[in-house]
Design an enzyme around this catalytic site. Structure first.
Site, PDB file in Angstrom:
ATOM      1  N   LYS A  68     -10.324   0.118  -1.877  1.00  0.00           N
ATOM      2  CA  LYS A  68     -10.143  -0.149  -0.452  1.00  0.00           C
ATOM      3  C   LYS A  68     -10.514   1.103   0.325  1.00  0.00           C
ATOM      4  CE  LYS A  68      -6.647  -1.134   3.095  1.00  0.00           C
ATOM      5  NZ  LYS A  68      -5.271  -1.631   3.397  1.00  0.00           N
ATOM      6  N   LYS A  71      -7.079   3.269  -2.924  1.00  0.00           N
ATOM      7  CA  LYS A  71      -7.425   3.297  -1.493  1.00  0.00           C
ATOM      8  C   LYS A  71      -7.709   4.727  -1.059  1.00  0.00           C
ATOM      9  CE  LYS A  71      -5.079   2.182   2.903  1.00  0.00           C
ATOM     10  NZ  LYS A  71      -3.873   1.523   3.472  1.00  0.00           N
ATOM     11  N   ASP A  76       0.864  -1.175   0.000  1.00  0.00           N
ATOM     12  CA  ASP A  76       0.000   0.000   0.000  1.00  0.00           C
ATOM     13  C   ASP A  76       0.907   1.232   0.000  1.00  0.00           C
ATOM     14  OD1 ASP A  76      -1.578  -2.216   0.969  1.00  0.00           O
ATOM     15  OD2 ASP A  76      -3.016  -0.809   1.819  1.00  0.00           O
TER      16      ASP A  76
END
Length: 230
Positions: A189, A160, A96
């Site tokens: 996400k 995300k 991430d």
């Protein structure tokens, strides 16, 4: 949309998170034990404890996810590439990373795209999932859409919403916006501020397929109680 996920299916969408600066070894041991027990998808950690968590989870299907350029995104592209490579070498199977928000704010979309291409390529070669953190609290709607449109071309696994360290976290509106922008090519996400089942449910119904939270156990236990009562 009716919420039809089983407890296990919801748990398997949770990235169980410990990103505090003062986290101790015992905290990571507890994180990994909980993730395995509850069937969470991943432990979300900074890159330094990756090898520890990989060893703790070596017999488990739980993934080890490294946060890169975290939480500000203000490291050079070369630094992020090194950090990604090092994290994968140490056992991370999800990445991430935070985009360079300053470059986005200056309208340098070519930089955002090149950074994404470089990091996603490393992940793809190593069969590692990639997630691009936008940190939406600092972005305009147009900027959010611009990054999502780049992601639609580059194809990371996820975009995300947030790090959880900004001025605000995930919102239903942002999840819907991002999902509409990336379409079926990329997943979304939601992370930041997801602390109870109702919020988690709202994010999933809006289109999120992964939830970053340190409240996963509370969320799952709340859902179990609701099912039991119904």
């Amino acid at each position: 949309m009716t919420f039809q996920l089983s407890v296990n299916e919801l748990a398997n969408m949770v990235d169980h998170t410990l990103l505090k600066a003062d986290a101790k070894k015992a905290g990571f041991e507890k994180l990994c034990q909980e993730a395995d027990e509850y069937g969470f998808k991943m432990v979300a950690i900074n890159s330094a404890p990756v090898s520890l968590c990989r060893e703790l989870l070596k017999e488990s299907p739980v993934h080890v996810g490294a946060a890169i350029g975290f939480p500000l995104g203000q490291t050079t592209m070369a630094t992020k590439i090194f950090e990604v490579t090092d994290a994968i070498k140490n056992g991370a199977d999800e990445i991430d990373y935070v985009i360079n928000i300053s470059e986005l704010k200056d309208g340098n979309l070519a930089y955002i795209e090149q950074e994404m291409k470089e990091i996603v390529a490393i992940c793809q070669i190593n069969h590692v999932l990639s997630k691009v953190i936008l940190e939406n609290c600092y972005l305009t709607v147009e900027e959010k859409i611009a990054v999502c449109e780049i992601a639609k071309r580059v194809k990371p696994n996820f975009v995300k919403t947030s790090t959880g360290f900004g001025t605000s976290g995930a919102t239903v509106e942002d999840v819907k916006l991002m999902k509409e922008a990336v379409g079926l090519d990329v997943k979304v996400k939601a992370a930041g501020g997801i602390r109870d089942f109702e919020t988690a449910k709202a994010m999933v119904k809006a289109g999120a397929e992964r939830l970053g939270t340190s409240s996963g156990i509370k969320i799952i236990n709340e859902y179990k109680s609701m099912i039991k009562e119904s």
